[in-house]
Design an enzyme around this catalytic site. Structure first.
Site, PDB file in Angstrom:
ATOM      1  N   HIS A  61      19.590  14.345  68.585  1.00 56.23           N
ATOM      2  CA  HIS A  61      18.674  14.752  69.661  1.00 56.23           C
ATOM      3  C   HIS A  61      19.496  15.121  70.890  1.00 56.23           C
ATOM      4  O   HIS A  61      19.299  16.171  71.475  1.00 56.23           O
ATOM      5  CB  HIS A  61      17.667  13.641  69.997  1.00 56.23           C
ATOM      6  CG  HIS A  61      16.681  14.042  71.057  1.00 56.23           C
ATOM      7  ND1 HIS A  61      15.542  13.346  71.323  1.00 56.23           N
ATOM      8  CD2 HIS A  61      16.674  15.069  71.933  1.00 56.23           C
ATOM      9  CE1 HIS A  61      14.864  13.942  72.300  1.00 56.23           C
ATOM     10  NE2 HIS A  61      15.543  14.974  72.699  1.00 56.23           N
ATOM     11  N   GLU A 115      18.809  20.930  76.117  1.00 62.86           N
ATOM     12  CA  GLU A 115      19.730  19.790  76.153  1.00 62.86           C
ATOM     13  C   GLU A 115      20.925  20.072  77.063  1.00 62.86           C
ATOM     14  O   GLU A 115      21.369  19.219  77.813  1.00 62.86           O
ATOM     15  CB  GLU A 115      20.199  19.428  74.736  1.00 62.86           C
ATOM     16  CG  GLU A 115      19.094  18.843  73.862  1.00 62.86           C
ATOM     17  CD  GLU A 115      18.512  17.542  74.419  1.00 62.86           C
ATOM     18  OE1 GLU A 115      19.286  16.662  74.804  1.00 62.86           O
ATOM     19  OE2 GLU A 115      17.279  17.433  74.489  1.00 62.86           O
ATOM     20  N   LYS A 118      19.567  20.267  80.856  1.00 64.58           N
ATOM     21  CA  LYS A 118      19.115  18.988  81.411  1.00 64.58           C
ATOM     22  C   LYS A 118      20.232  17.949  81.433  1.00 64.58           C
ATOM     23  O   LYS A 118      20.403  17.252  82.429  1.00 64.58           O
ATOM     24  CB  LYS A 118      17.921  18.472  80.605  1.00 64.58           C
ATOM     25  CG  LYS A 118      17.352  17.152  81.146  1.00 64.58           C
ATOM     26  CD  LYS A 118      16.026  16.797  80.476  1.00 64.58           C
ATOM     27  CE  LYS A 118      15.531  15.426  80.932  1.00 64.58           C
ATOM     28  NZ  LYS A 118      14.322  15.015  80.200  1.00 64.58           N
ATOM     29  N   HIS A 119      20.973  17.830  80.344  1.00 64.45           N
ATOM     30  CA  HIS A 119      21.951  16.735  80.240  1.00 64.45           C
ATOM     31  C   HIS A 119      23.406  17.215  80.302  1.00 64.45           C
ATOM     32  O   HIS A 119      24.227  16.620  80.993  1.00 64.45           O
ATOM     33  CB  HIS A 119      21.734  15.971  78.925  1.00 64.45           C
ATOM     34  CG  HIS A 119      20.357  15.407  78.771  1.00 64.45           C
ATOM     35  ND1 HIS A 119      19.926  14.300  79.463  1.00 64.45           N
ATOM     36  CD2 HIS A 119      19.291  15.811  78.009  1.00 64.45           C
ATOM     37  CE1 HIS A 119      18.676  14.020  79.121  1.00 64.45           C
ATOM     38  NE2 HIS A 119      18.257  14.925  78.246  1.00 64.45           N
TER      39      HIS A 119
HETATM   40  P1  AMP Z   1      15.086  15.191  76.623  1.00 67.46           P
HETATM   41  O1  AMP Z   1      14.377  16.096  77.641  1.00 67.46           O
HETATM   42  O2  AMP Z   1      16.470  15.621  76.287  1.00 67.46           O
HETATM   43  O3  AMP Z   1      14.940  13.742  76.975  1.00 67.46           O
HETATM   44  O4  AMP Z   1      14.327  15.390  75.254  1.00 67.46           O
HETATM   45  C1  AMP Z   1      12.955  15.324  75.158  1.00 67.46           C
HETATM   46  C2  AMP Z   1      12.441  16.655  74.758  1.00 67.46           C
HETATM   47  O5  AMP Z   1      13.050  17.069  73.542  1.00 67.46           O
HETATM   48  C3  AMP Z   1      10.974  16.608  74.523  1.00 67.46           C
HETATM   49  O6  AMP Z   1      10.411  17.787  75.063  1.00 67.46           O
HETATM   50  C4  AMP Z   1      10.870  16.585  73.008  1.00 67.46           C
HETATM   51  O7  AMP Z   1       9.666  17.122  72.587  1.00 67.46           O
HETATM   52  C5  AMP Z   1      12.038  17.436  72.618  1.00 67.46           C
HETATM   53  N1  AMP Z   1      12.518  17.176  71.283  1.00 67.46           N
HETATM   54  C6  AMP Z   1      12.821  15.988  70.751  1.00 67.46           C
HETATM   55  N2  AMP Z   1      13.274  16.120  69.491  1.00 67.46           N
HETATM   56  C7  AMP Z   1      13.246  17.435  69.222  1.00 67.46           C
HETATM   57  C8  AMP Z   1      13.581  18.203  68.087  1.00 67.46           C
HETATM   58  N3  AMP Z   1      14.070  17.647  66.957  1.00 67.46           N
HETATM   59  N4  AMP Z   1      13.419  19.538  68.164  1.00 67.46           N
HETATM   60  C9  AMP Z   1      12.958  20.113  69.290  1.00 67.46           C
HETATM   61  N5  AMP Z   1      12.620  19.454  70.406  1.00 67.46           N
HETATM   62  C10 AMP Z   1      12.764  18.111  70.356  1.00 67.46           C
END
Ligand code: AMP
Ligand code: AMP
Length: 226
Positions: A61, A115, A118-119
């Protein structure tokens, strides 16, 4: 007078640099892997990537810079947009190990770009865009959670396993306790959704986690098939 002004200007410059350095820091990474079966059998449902159904394996993730107080920086550099061409050599491994399951079906670029923006931009002074993604892919190779769990008799077959047995298996194999995040399936069963490990702020070594994210699992959790 002029002397005082130049001292003041110098102080302001030093303060500005200090703010820049402080705002660039972070303490450690969470390296987060996800069980695709638990993403897909929840209310949100999922869409397989355009390249087809991902392998029945944990996928990445993200690699998330965090602070010791539990908070985390995000969206640190709008001037450093995700650039696919910088990771073209990693494309095959990205598709395999970091698939997007969001709908509509995609090739992963939106997920990876999210990703990175944001990170990843918050650790770019240690890992540039190529190295950020390469580091996450290499960490996944270091910790094969599916292998670790199946070795302990914990299989993705829709059965329930104790949270303790899952944590013990991972601690036994890696030497470090994971954080387990659960979500719920459509029948409200608590299930194994994501596994967090902590990594030092150079992205090199797995470490023990001093701070853990919030959230709660049931004491027995489902490990759905995928
Ligand atoms: P983050 O913003 O990095 O904390 O990740 C959360 C976001 O990633 C949320 O919008 C989730 O719906 C999305 N997300 C989590 N897993 C997946 C995945 N396998 N594929 C696409 N989006 C994802
Ligand atoms: P608790 O069951 O909440 O009293 O937690 C007992 C111990 O397990 C504490 O050290 C918690 O930090 C840890 N713990 C609780 N839930 C989780 C989880 N989902 N993943 C990893 N560790 C957990």
């Amino acid at each position: 007078m002029r002397h005082n002004i130049s001292i003041l200007i110098n102080l302001l410059i030093i303060q500005g640099l200090a703010v820049l350095v402080v705002s660039q820091g972070f303490d450690f990474f969470y390296f987060v892997q996800q069980w695709p079966g638990s993403y897909c059998d929840s209310k949100q449902s999922c869409c397989y990537p355009k390249s087809g159904k991902p392998a029945s394996d944990f996928s990445i993730h993200g690699l998330w810079p965090n602070y010791q107080d539990g908070s985390y920086p995000s969206n640190c550099d709008p001037d450093s947009p995700f650039d696919q061409s910088k990771i073209s050599d990693l494309a095959g491994r990205m598709q395999e190990d970091w698939p997007s399951l969001a709908c509509p079906s995609s090739d992963g670029l939106i997920f990876w770009s999210h990703e990175w923006d944001k990170h990843g931009t918050c650790s770019e002074f240690v890992l540039d865009q190529h190295d950020y993604f390469a580091t996450a892919l290499n960490l996944k190779k270091q910790v094969d959670f599916l292998q670790i769990l199946t070795n302990a008799g914990i299989n993705p077959n829709g059965e329930f396993y104790s949270l303790e047995s899952i944590k013990d298996a991972i601690k036994g194999a890696t030497g470090y306790s994971p954080w387990i995040e659960c979500n719920i399936d459509e029948s409200s069963n608590s299930q194994l959704y994501q596994i967090y490990m902590c990594v030092d702020n150079s992205g090199t070594n797995i470490t023990e986690c001093d701070v853990l994210p919030h959230g709660k699992c049931a004491s027995e959790i489902k490990f759905p098939s995928f």
